[in-house]
Design a protein around this motif. Structure first.
Motif, PDB file in Angstrom:
ATOM      1  N   ARG A 132      32.395 -32.806  38.942  1.00 18.94           N
ATOM      2  CA  ARG A 132      32.520 -31.983  40.143  1.00 18.94           C
ATOM      3  C   ARG A 132      31.212 -32.063  40.921  1.00 18.94           C
ATOM      4  O   ARG A 132      30.144 -32.281  40.336  1.00 18.94           O
ATOM      5  N   LEU A 133      31.310 -31.881  42.218  1.00 20.66           N
ATOM      6  CA  LEU A 133      30.130 -31.933  43.081  1.00 20.66           C
ATOM      7  C   LEU A 133      30.047 -30.664  43.908  1.00 20.66           C
ATOM      8  O   LEU A 133      31.044 -30.181  44.456  1.00 20.66           O
ATOM      9  N   ILE A 134      28.843 -30.106  43.962  1.00 20.58           N
ATOM     10  CA  ILE A 134      28.557 -29.008  44.889  1.00 20.58           C
ATOM     11  C   ILE A 134      27.481 -29.493  45.845  1.00 20.58           C
ATOM     12  O   ILE A 134      26.422 -29.947  45.422  1.00 20.58           O
ATOM     13  N   ARG A 135      27.800 -29.422  47.132  1.00 21.27           N
ATOM     14  CA  ARG A 135      26.820 -29.845  48.132  1.00 21.27           C
ATOM     15  C   ARG A 135      25.762 -28.781  48.354  1.00 21.27           C
ATOM     16  O   ARG A 135      26.005 -27.592  48.151  1.00 21.27           O
ATOM     17  N   PRO A 189      29.479 -24.675  27.091  1.00 18.73           N
ATOM     18  CA  PRO A 189      28.015 -24.602  27.056  1.00 18.73           C
ATOM     19  C   PRO A 189      27.502 -23.705  28.191  1.00 18.73           C
ATOM     20  O   PRO A 189      27.966 -23.811  29.329  1.00 18.73           O
ATOM     21  N   GLU A 190      26.568 -22.823  27.879  1.00 20.80           N
ATOM     22  CA  GLU A 190      26.065 -21.876  28.877  1.00 20.80           C
ATOM     23  C   GLU A 190      24.837 -22.467  29.573  1.00 20.80           C
ATOM     24  O   GLU A 190      23.804 -22.691  28.947  1.00 20.80           O
ATOM     25  N   VAL A 191      24.985 -22.713  30.857  1.00 18.97           N
ATOM     26  CA  VAL A 191      23.902 -23.266  31.665  1.00 18.97           C
ATOM     27  C   VAL A 191      23.594 -22.298  32.794  1.00 18.97           C
ATOM     28  O   VAL A 191      24.488 -21.942  33.576  1.00 18.97           O
ATOM     29  N   GLN A 192      22.351 -21.852  32.856  1.00 19.52           N
ATOM     30  CA  GLN A 192      21.911 -20.990  33.948  1.00 19.52           C
ATOM     31  C   GLN A 192      21.207 -21.846  34.992  1.00 19.52           C
ATOM     32  O   GLN A 192      20.333 -22.656  34.654  1.00 19.52           O
ATOM     33  N   LEU A 193      21.617 -21.685  36.246  1.00 18.22           N
ATOM     34  CA  LEU A 193      21.135 -22.564  37.306  1.00 18.22           C
ATOM     35  C   LEU A 193      20.529 -21.763  38.449  1.00 18.22           C
ATOM     36  O   LEU A 193      20.918 -20.615  38.684  1.00 18.22           O
ATOM     37  N   PRO A 194      19.584 -22.366  39.166  1.00 18.60           N
ATOM     38  CA  PRO A 194      19.081 -21.705  40.377  1.00 18.60           C
ATOM     39  C   PRO A 194      20.209 -21.470  41.375  1.00 18.60           C
ATOM     40  O   PRO A 194      21.193 -22.228  41.411  1.00 18.60           O
ATOM     41  N   ALA A 195      20.061 -20.458  42.188  1.00 23.32           N
ATOM     42  CA  ALA A 195      21.134 -20.079  43.111  1.00 23.32           C
ATOM     43  C   ALA A 195      21.379 -21.128  44.189  1.00 23.32           C
ATOM     44  O   ALA A 195      22.509 -21.280  44.657  1.00 23.32           O
ATOM     45  N   ARG A 196      20.354 -21.840  44.596  1.00 26.46           N
ATOM     46  CA  ARG A 196      20.518 -22.809  45.676  1.00 26.46           C
ATOM     47  C   ARG A 196      20.138 -24.203  45.167  1.00 26.46           C
ATOM     48  O   ARG A 196      19.006 -24.423  44.738  1.00 26.46           O
ATOM     49  N   PRO A 197      21.073 -25.139  45.188  1.00 25.09           N
ATOM     50  CA  PRO A 197      20.745 -26.493  44.730  1.00 25.09           C
ATOM     51  C   PRO A 197      19.801 -27.208  45.688  1.00 25.09           C
ATOM     52  O   PRO A 197      19.828 -26.969  46.893  1.00 25.09           O
ATOM     53  N   GLU A 198      18.965 -28.038  45.119  1.00 23.38           N
ATOM     54  CA  GLU A 198      18.101 -28.917  45.920  1.00 23.38           C
ATOM     55  C   GLU A 198      18.808 -30.263  46.029  1.00 23.38           C
ATOM     56  O   GLU A 198      18.841 -31.033  45.088  1.00 23.38           O
ATOM     57  N   GLY A 199      19.421 -30.527  47.157  1.00 20.41           N
ATOM     58  CA  GLY A 199      20.201 -31.749  47.303  1.00 20.41           C
ATOM     59  C   GLY A 199      21.604 -31.551  46.749  1.00 20.41           C
ATOM     60  O   GLY A 199      22.119 -30.433  46.679  1.00 20.41           O
ATOM     61  N   SER A 217      31.945 -21.324  40.713  1.00 17.10           N
ATOM     62  CA  SER A 217      32.442 -22.130  41.826  1.00 17.10           C
ATOM     63  C   SER A 217      31.320 -22.496  42.789  1.00 17.10           C
ATOM     64  O   SER A 217      31.239 -23.630  43.253  1.00 17.10           O
ATOM     65  N   ASP A 218      30.432 -21.542  43.051  1.00 16.93           N
ATOM     66  CA  ASP A 218      29.370 -21.744  44.041  1.00 16.93           C
ATOM     67  C   ASP A 218      28.269 -22.671  43.553  1.00 16.93           C
ATOM     68  O   ASP A 218      27.827 -23.561  44.279  1.00 16.93           O
ATOM     69  N   ILE A 219      27.779 -22.431  42.332  1.00 19.56           N
ATOM     70  CA  ILE A 219      26.577 -23.141  41.892  1.00 19.56           C
ATOM     71  C   ILE A 219      26.737 -23.865  40.561  1.00 19.56           C
ATOM     72  O   ILE A 219      25.827 -24.582  40.136  1.00 19.56           O
ATOM     73  N   GLY A 220      27.866 -23.662  39.860  1.00 18.14           N
ATOM     74  CA  GLY A 220      28.086 -24.377  38.607  1.00 18.14           C
ATOM     75  C   GLY A 220      27.539 -23.690  37.374  1.00 18.14           C
ATOM     76  O   GLY A 220      27.644 -24.229  36.267  1.00 18.14           O
ATOM     77  N   ALA A 221      26.967 -22.492  37.496  1.00 14.37           N
ATOM     78  CA  ALA A 221      26.413 -21.789  36.340  1.00 14.37           C
ATOM     79  C   ALA A 221      27.537 -21.307  35.429  1.00 14.37           C
ATOM     80  O   ALA A 221      28.558 -20.813  35.894  1.00 14.37           O
TER      81      ALA A 221
END
Length: 420
Positions: free
Chosen positions: A414-417, A333-343, A321-325
């Protein structure tokens, strides 16, 4: 899909609704609260049919255990649902293909209860070798049977483990520590723990083992994998333990072997048909058999395991929910993402077909967005791309999201700000 979910803008956490069914451990509520999720509704029991659909109205994150059946019909009726958490090991209570087709990842806790099941298995092995169930029943009824007949130590006995995954390997370690010889069989090559030895076939393991314990998933290939033929291959006086899935063993054949004395004893924590709730009567051909332990699917029912499961699955739901990982999703599909989005972080779930990524990038270029990072994984029939971008002058985030949602082959957007 014909009823494509509407594009979803990120919401403040106090507006994200979470529903936890079947008495999920309070550790899940605590873990969600630590991440800022306080709109959590809990129910003790399972729901089904129209009651489940009604409860899911407006729910974004769902947590269930094993009795709530998330069918295609239920999933398609859940208009806001973005993720499902199974607070257990198994996920066959969820139509995984339907969830995948709706762009809903499903998470579980595949390792959190391994110790609990392994300990139950070893406890049952010791009790059955000593014929404790029948001796205990006799003592309750006033009989005093001190005979050593058919009673054995575990030390020196051979334990055969069918399925050498996270639970089977834990059983292996405990058994060897108690002086047992360990054999195992798995369809995939697995490195042994300690002095455990792999057998070339299931038949070899059955013939050589004093105790056979099952730790395989429920699949078409494992249904009735232990039937009349396999039971008769086991040593006379052997013990059969099933703490995996009820469909794996032909229990009627098992009951016959117990009645005839071919099997010394058995333990079962799972059954082909299990009651829906505590008020539904339980019936099994194994009832009344001598030296048999029957337990009501409690392999993972320790406070320690339930606490770990609550924390792990809640953390996966919050992270998605927070970052989309999607790391740890069983159908996605398994996607690992940085904790804080840039933009802005735009997420696009789509049918896995040529040209989708190009179209996504075209939308970014045409709306003047500056792409700072991009992540893509595909799994079978779907793909999941996450685009981090800063908005162009005069471009609204809703406009970009709407255009992504109109691309042919889109399943969900979906969009996460970015964190402020």
């Amino acid at each position: 899909m014909t009823n494509r979910p509407q594009p979803q803008l990120s919401l403040p956490k106090n507006k994200i609704r979470v529903l936890l069914l079947e008495g999920v451990h309070p550790s899940a509520i605590e873990a969600l609260a630590e991440q800022g999720y306080h709109e959590v509704r809990t129910l003790k029991g399972a729901l089904e049919g129209d009651a489940l659909k009604e409860a899911l109205a407006g729910v974004h994150l769902l947590g269930i255990r094993s009795r709530t059946k998330m069918t295609r019909e239920v999933i398609e009726a859940a208009d806001r649902l973005i993720a499902i958490g199974c607070f257990c090991i198994g996920t066959n209570q969820v139509d995984l293909e339907a969830a995948r087709g709706a762009g809903v990842p499903v998470f579980n806790a595949p390792y959190a209860n391994t110790r609990s099941v392994a300990e139950l298995t070893m406890g049952e092995a010791m009790l059955l070798l000593r014929r404790v169930p029948s001796r205990s029943a006799g003592a309750h009824q006033g009989r005093w049977d001190k005979s050593a007949a058919h009673s054995h130590e575990v030390r020196g006995k051979t334990l055969g483990i069918v399925g050498y995954g996270s639970i089977g390997s834990q059983v292996s370690i405990l058994a060897e520590a108690m002086g047992m010889n360990v054999l195992y069989y798995d369809i995939a090559p697995k490195l042994p723990h300690g002095n455990a030895q792999a057998t070339r076939s299931l038949e070899e393991l059955l013939r050589e083992s004093d105790i056979v314990t099952l730790h395989v998933p429920e699949l078409p290939t494992t249904r009735n994998m232990i039937s009349e033929r396999e039971i008769r291959l086991m040593k006379p006086g052997a013990i059969l333990i099933n703490n995996a899935r009820g469909s794996i063993v032909d229990v009627e054949a098992e009951a016959r072997a117990l009645a005839e004395g071919h099997l010394l004893g058995a333990a079962a924590d799972v059954f082909p048909v299990e009651p829906k709730n505590a008020s539904t009567p339980f019936e099994s051909p194994l009832q009344g058999c001598d030296n048999v332990i029957l337990t009501p699917h409690i392999g993972a029912s320790t406070l320690e395991a339930q606490e770990r499961i609550g924390q792990e699955v809640a953390r996966k739901l919050a992270t998605y929910s927070d970052i989309g990982a999607t790391l740890g999703a069983v159908n996605f599909p398994e996607v690992q993402l940085p904790a804080r989005p840039e933009g802005m972080r735009f997420m696009h779930v789509h049918q896995n077909r040529p040209g989708i990524l190009r179209q996504v990038n075209d939308v970014m270029a045409e709306t003047g967005c500056n792409v700072t990072a991009q992540y893509l994984q595909t799994d079978g029939g779907i793909g999941y791309v996450v685009v981090e971008a800063t908005l162009g002058a005069g471009t609204g985030e809703g406009d970009v999201l709407a255009r992504l949602g109109q691309l042919e082959g889109t399943i969900r957007t979906r969009l996460i700000r970015a964190a402020g």
